[in-house]
Design a protein around this motif. Structure first.
Motif, PDB file in Angstrom:
ATOM      1  N   GLU A 197      40.557  46.282  36.948  1.00  0.00           N
ATOM      2  CA  GLU A 197      40.994  45.999  38.317  1.00  0.00           C
ATOM      3  C   GLU A 197      39.804  46.140  39.243  1.00  0.00           C
ATOM      4  O   GLU A 197      38.951  46.978  39.029  1.00  0.00           O
ATOM      5  N   PRO A 198      39.709  45.389  40.305  1.00  0.00           N
ATOM      6  CA  PRO A 198      40.635  44.296  40.591  1.00  0.00           C
ATOM      7  C   PRO A 198      40.217  43.030  39.865  1.00  0.00           C
ATOM      8  O   PRO A 198      39.054  42.649  39.895  1.00  0.00           O
ATOM      9  N   ARG A 199      41.122  42.443  39.155  1.00  0.00           N
ATOM     10  CA  ARG A 199      40.876  41.164  38.480  1.00  0.00           C
ATOM     11  C   ARG A 199      40.794  40.089  39.563  1.00  0.00           C
ATOM     12  O   ARG A 199      41.651  40.030  40.438  1.00  0.00           O
ATOM     13  N   PRO A 200      39.768  39.244  39.543  1.00  0.00           N
ATOM     14  CA  PRO A 200      39.691  38.193  40.558  1.00  0.00           C
ATOM     15  C   PRO A 200      40.936  37.303  40.514  1.00  0.00           C
ATOM     16  O   PRO A 200      41.462  37.001  39.453  1.00  0.00           O
ATOM     17  N   VAL A 201      41.406  36.921  41.680  1.00  0.00           N
ATOM     18  CA  VAL A 201      42.591  36.074  41.781  1.00  0.00           C
ATOM     19  C   VAL A 201      42.139  34.624  41.923  1.00  0.00           C
ATOM     20  O   VAL A 201      41.367  34.292  42.817  1.00  0.00           O
ATOM     21  N   PRO A 202      42.585  33.740  41.022  1.00  0.00           N
ATOM     22  CA  PRO A 202      42.224  32.331  41.137  1.00  0.00           C
ATOM     23  C   PRO A 202      42.751  31.733  42.441  1.00  0.00           C
ATOM     24  O   PRO A 202      43.741  32.207  43.002  1.00  0.00           O
ATOM     25  N   THR A 203      42.110  30.689  42.891  1.00  0.00           N
ATOM     26  CA  THR A 203      42.587  29.968  44.057  1.00  0.00           C
ATOM     27  C   THR A 203      43.822  29.165  43.657  1.00  0.00           C
ATOM     28  O   THR A 203      43.774  28.366  42.727  1.00  0.00           O
ATOM     29  N   VAL A 204      44.911  29.403  44.344  1.00  0.00           N
ATOM     30  CA  VAL A 204      46.167  28.715  44.048  1.00  0.00           C
ATOM     31  C   VAL A 204      46.358  27.603  45.076  1.00  0.00           C
ATOM     32  O   VAL A 204      46.288  27.847  46.277  1.00  0.00           O
ATOM     33  N   THR A 205      46.573  26.393  44.581  1.00  0.00           N
ATOM     34  CA  THR A 205      46.836  25.251  45.444  1.00  0.00           C
ATOM     35  C   THR A 205      48.267  24.781  45.183  1.00  0.00           C
ATOM     36  O   THR A 205      48.869  25.166  44.174  1.00  0.00           O
ATOM     37  N   PRO A 206      48.814  23.940  46.049  1.00  0.00           N
ATOM     38  CA  PRO A 206      50.159  23.421  45.764  1.00  0.00           C
ATOM     39  C   PRO A 206      50.234  22.724  44.400  1.00  0.00           C
ATOM     40  O   PRO A 206      51.252  22.806  43.714  1.00  0.00           O
ATOM     41  N   GLU A 207      49.156  22.074  43.993  1.00  0.00           N
ATOM     42  CA  GLU A 207      49.139  21.365  42.716  1.00  0.00           C
ATOM     43  C   GLU A 207      49.127  22.317  41.517  1.00  0.00           C
ATOM     44  O   GLU A 207      49.701  22.026  40.470  1.00  0.00           O
ATOM     45  N   THR A 208      48.471  23.492  41.656  1.00  0.00           N
ATOM     46  CA  THR A 208      48.343  24.425  40.538  1.00  0.00           C
ATOM     47  C   THR A 208      49.337  25.587  40.580  1.00  0.00           C
ATOM     48  O   THR A 208      49.442  26.335  39.613  1.00  0.00           O
ATOM     49  N   GLU A 209      50.075  25.732  41.665  1.00  0.00           N
ATOM     50  CA  GLU A 209      50.975  26.871  41.826  1.00  0.00           C
ATOM     51  C   GLU A 209      51.968  27.017  40.680  1.00  0.00           C
ATOM     52  O   GLU A 209      52.188  28.136  40.193  1.00  0.00           O
ATOM     53  N   PRO A 210      52.589  25.938  40.180  1.00  0.00           N
ATOM     54  CA  PRO A 210      53.522  26.121  39.053  1.00  0.00           C
ATOM     55  C   PRO A 210      52.851  26.730  37.815  1.00  0.00           C
ATOM     56  O   PRO A 210      53.460  27.536  37.113  1.00  0.00           O
ATOM     57  N   PHE A 211      51.588  26.359  37.559  1.00  0.00           N
ATOM     58  CA  PHE A 211      50.877  26.928  36.415  1.00  0.00           C
ATOM     59  C   PHE A 211      50.707  28.433  36.581  1.00  0.00           C
ATOM     60  O   PHE A 211      51.025  29.209  35.674  1.00  0.00           O
ATOM     61  N   TRP A 212      50.197  28.862  37.750  1.00  0.00           N
ATOM     62  CA  TRP A 212      49.943  30.288  37.979  1.00  0.00           C
ATOM     63  C   TRP A 212      51.236  31.089  38.022  1.00  0.00           C
ATOM     64  O   TRP A 212      51.308  32.204  37.509  1.00  0.00           O
TER      65      TRP A 212
END
Length: 138
Positions: free
Chosen positions: A6-21
């Protein structure tokens, strides 16, 4: 889920990738599948890279095989307790190759062709987890 530094870096979430994350936070690995040409792919782009049709989300099994890897013993940005780190291309059972980490075993035990399964590392954000791979249970 597995424990991680911790803290694990948080990926950038976009509307296109949000379902994956979001699925990863629930312990599921999603890929995209094209309804027109049948291509299954990852990175989660909305349009098929082959025919540009609108692709659909599909849940992958999480089973994969190590395609290629590198062992890193010294990384300034990586926690010392998690070294050596194994960065790998794994080929999902569904076909796409994914860049990831192989964890859960000594780095020296990782080999090309090794069966691995997806696991998910929590981040500082509850709705985002990062997929990693561990040796498959025989």
């Amino acid at each position: 889920m597995i424990d991680a530094w911790e803290p694990r870096p948080v990926p950038t979430v976009t509307p296109e990738t949000e379902p994956f994350w979001s699925a990863a936070a629930d312990g599921r690995f999603l890929v995209r599948e094209c309804p027109d040409c049948g291509l299954v792919y990852h990175y989660p782009s909305a349009l098929c890279p082959d025919c540009f049709a609108d692709a659909e989300w599909r849940e992958a099994t999480g089973a994969a095989t190590v395609y290629s890897f590198a062992i890193h013993r010294h990384l300034e940005f990586w926690p010392d307790d998690d070294l050596p780190a194994v960065f790998a291309y794994v080929e999902l059972e569904e076909g796409p190759r994914v860049i990831t980490n192989v964890v859960g075993c000594p780095a020296e035990d990782v080999e090309v062709g090794m069966a691995v399964d997806a696991r998910f590392v929590p981040t500082a954000t509850d709705d985002v987890a990062v997929p990693v791979f561990v040796p498959a249970d025989d």
